[in-house]
Design an enzyme around this catalytic site. Structure first.
Site, PDB file in Angstrom:
ATOM      1  N   TYR A   1       0.829  -1.208   0.000  1.00  0.00           N
ATOM      2  CA  TYR A   1       0.000   0.000   0.000  1.00  0.00           C
ATOM      3  C   TYR A   1       0.857   1.248   0.000  1.00  0.00           C
ATOM      4  CZ  TYR A   1       0.961   1.003   4.936  1.00  0.00           C
ATOM      5  OH  TYR A   1       1.572   1.330   6.116  1.00  0.00           O
TER       6      TYR A   1
ATOM      7  N   LYS B   1       6.565  -1.901   2.082  1.00  0.00           N
ATOM      8  CA  LYS B   1       5.366  -1.293   2.669  1.00  0.00           C
ATOM      9  C   LYS B   1       4.206  -2.264   2.467  1.00  0.00           C
ATOM     10  CE  LYS B   1       3.285   3.297   3.250  1.00  0.00           C
ATOM     11  NZ  LYS B   1       3.490   3.430   4.700  1.00  0.00           N
TER      12      LYS B   1
ATOM     13  N   GLU C   1      13.133   2.571  13.932  1.00  0.00           N
ATOM     14  CA  GLU C   1      12.227   3.626  13.459  1.00  0.00           C
ATOM     15  C   GLU C   1      11.046   3.697  14.406  1.00  0.00           C
ATOM     16  OE1 GLU C   1      10.306   2.774   9.665  1.00  0.00           O
ATOM     17  OE2 GLU C   1      10.217   0.645  10.115  1.00  0.00           O
TER      18      GLU C   1
ATOM     19  N   LEU D   1      11.364   1.189   7.023  1.00  0.00           N
ATOM     20  CA  LEU D   1      10.746   1.669   5.796  1.00  0.00           C
ATOM     21  C   LEU D   1      11.460   2.976   5.439  1.00  0.00           C
ATOM     22  CD1 LEU D   1       8.359   1.256   3.750  1.00  0.00           C
ATOM     23  CD2 LEU D   1       7.269   3.116   4.995  1.00  0.00           C
TER      24      LEU D   1
HETATM   25  N1  PMP Z   1       8.028   3.912   8.958  1.00  0.00           N
HETATM   26  C1  PMP Z   1       6.841   3.291   9.082  1.00  0.00           C
HETATM   27  C2  PMP Z   1       6.797   2.005   9.830  1.00  0.00           C
HETATM   28  C3  PMP Z   1       5.681   3.849   8.508  1.00  0.00           C
HETATM   29  O1  PMP Z   1       4.494   3.228   8.618  1.00  0.00           O
HETATM   30  C4  PMP Z   1       5.780   5.080   7.806  1.00  0.00           C
HETATM   31  C5  PMP Z   1       4.580   5.661   7.095  1.00  0.00           C
HETATM   32  N2  PMP Z   1       3.682   6.369   7.910  1.00  0.00           N
HETATM   33  C6  PMP Z   1       7.038   5.717   7.750  1.00  0.00           C
HETATM   34  C7  PMP Z   1       8.144   5.080   8.308  1.00  0.00           C
HETATM   35  C8  PMP Z   1       7.211   7.039   7.057  1.00  0.00           C
HETATM   36  O2  PMP Z   1       7.139   6.891   5.659  1.00  0.00           O
HETATM   37  P1  PMP Z   1       6.630   8.054   4.730  1.00  0.00           P
HETATM   38  O3  PMP Z   1       7.449   9.250   5.024  1.00  0.00           O
HETATM   39  O4  PMP Z   1       6.853   7.552   3.354  1.00  0.00           O
HETATM   40  O5  PMP Z   1       5.195   8.285   5.050  1.00  0.00           O
END
Ligand code: PMP
Length: 282
Positions: free
Chosen positions: A31, A145, A177, A201
């Site tokens: 997603y 993701k 993270e 991610l």
């Molecule tokens: N890490 C995780 C586990 C996430 O779910 C997300 C998205 N909310 C992020 C990092 C940040 O990614 P992005 O900046 O692409 O939204």
């Protein structure tokens, strides 16, 4: 309100997905969430490319090009008259009788998308938010993701029950993270954030922030940092599509630095806002 199911735009009340959809049964899919400001997607191409990469990593081929996906999302945003919010999209490995083995090539992925109004979290961005620590119990492909978010949900729920915005995850001594965002610390003016490998991610917001830092000659160190470094940090911030650059002012009940958002985070918030306005207008 309109949604997309299998590539068709239709009214949400008539949208249907089969109970044997592999997303529903196995979380077998990927997603993306893309921010929309002033009716325009922010870093849309980066998100769509990551969607295709996530799909490839789980050996799924998407029947659309990034350009086709972009124009479909634009159509949905405009039909729903969305100004500030998000578009959510997911692809699953399709519908077929439940079996761990992938279905044959005749089974097409299920493609679903919808929009939602989401304001910029201005008050939290101004004041900063609280966090807890939690052991990172997720699998070893956090770079994908995928729809499998149980580890993330358990940590976020724990944070919510403690009245906190985020759970900062760590594998032993090493911080990875957040449950739903990337985490960075600031020490002596240097931004330190986990390298983009299989344990995090690689957030689009994270990448945008790092690009801004390079352009502004702000030093960056992409490496895993320890729990000790986290508690000795001058500043901590979370970054993500809906939360942008979010100051974290407390970790497990202990204040970060002065206990207020710090100057480096503030500066990044301003620079990030300028980038939003450059791409999507004021
Ligand atoms: N890490 C995780 C586990 C996430 O779910 C997300 C998205 N909310 C992020 C990092 C940040 O990614 P992005 O900046 O692409 O939204």
């Amino acid at each position: 309100e309109y949604v997309i199911v299998d590539g068709e735009i239709l009214d949400r009340t008539v949208a249907k997905v089969d109970i044997e959809d592999r997303g529903y049964q196995f979380g077998d899919g990927v997603y993306e969430v893309i921010r929309v400001y002033n009716g325009k997607m922010f870093t849309g191409k980066e998100h769509l490319n990551r969607l295709i990469e996530s799909a490839e990593k789980i050996r799924m081929e998407l029947p659309y090009s990034p350009e086709e996906l972009e124009s479909k999302m634009e159509e949905l945003i405009s039909k729903n008259e969305l100004d500030t919010g998000i578009v959510y999209m997911q692809f699953t490995r399709g519908t077929s009788p439940r079996n761990h083995v992938f279905p044959g090539g005749d089974v097409a992925p299920t493609f679903v998308a919808y929009t939602r109004k989401v304001a910029r979290p201005v008050e939290s961005m101004e004041k900063g938010v609280r966090s807890i620590l939690d052991e990172d119990i997720r699998w070893l492909r956090c770079d994908i993701k995928s729809l499998n978010l149980l580890g993330n949900l358990l940590s976020k729920q724990k944070a919510a029950e403690a009245g906190c915005f985020e759970a900062i995850l760590h594998r032993g001594e090493s911080v990875t993270e957040g449950s739903h965002s990337n985490i960075s610390i600031v020490k002596d003016g240097v931004i330190i954030t986990h390298q983009a490998d299989n344990l995090i991610l690689n957030g689009i917001t994270r990448q945008k922030v790092l690009e801004i830092c390079r352009n502004e000659n702000i030093s960056v160190d992409e490496r895993a940092f320890t729990l000790d470094e986290l508690s000795a940090a001058d500043e901590v911030f979370s970054s993500g599509t809906t939360v942008e650059v979010m100051p974290i002012v407390e970790v497990d009940g202990k204040p970060v630095g002065t206990g207020n958002p710090g100057p480096v985070t503030r500066n990044l918030q301003d620079l990030f806002k300028a980038e939003i306005e450059r791409q999507c207008g004021k």
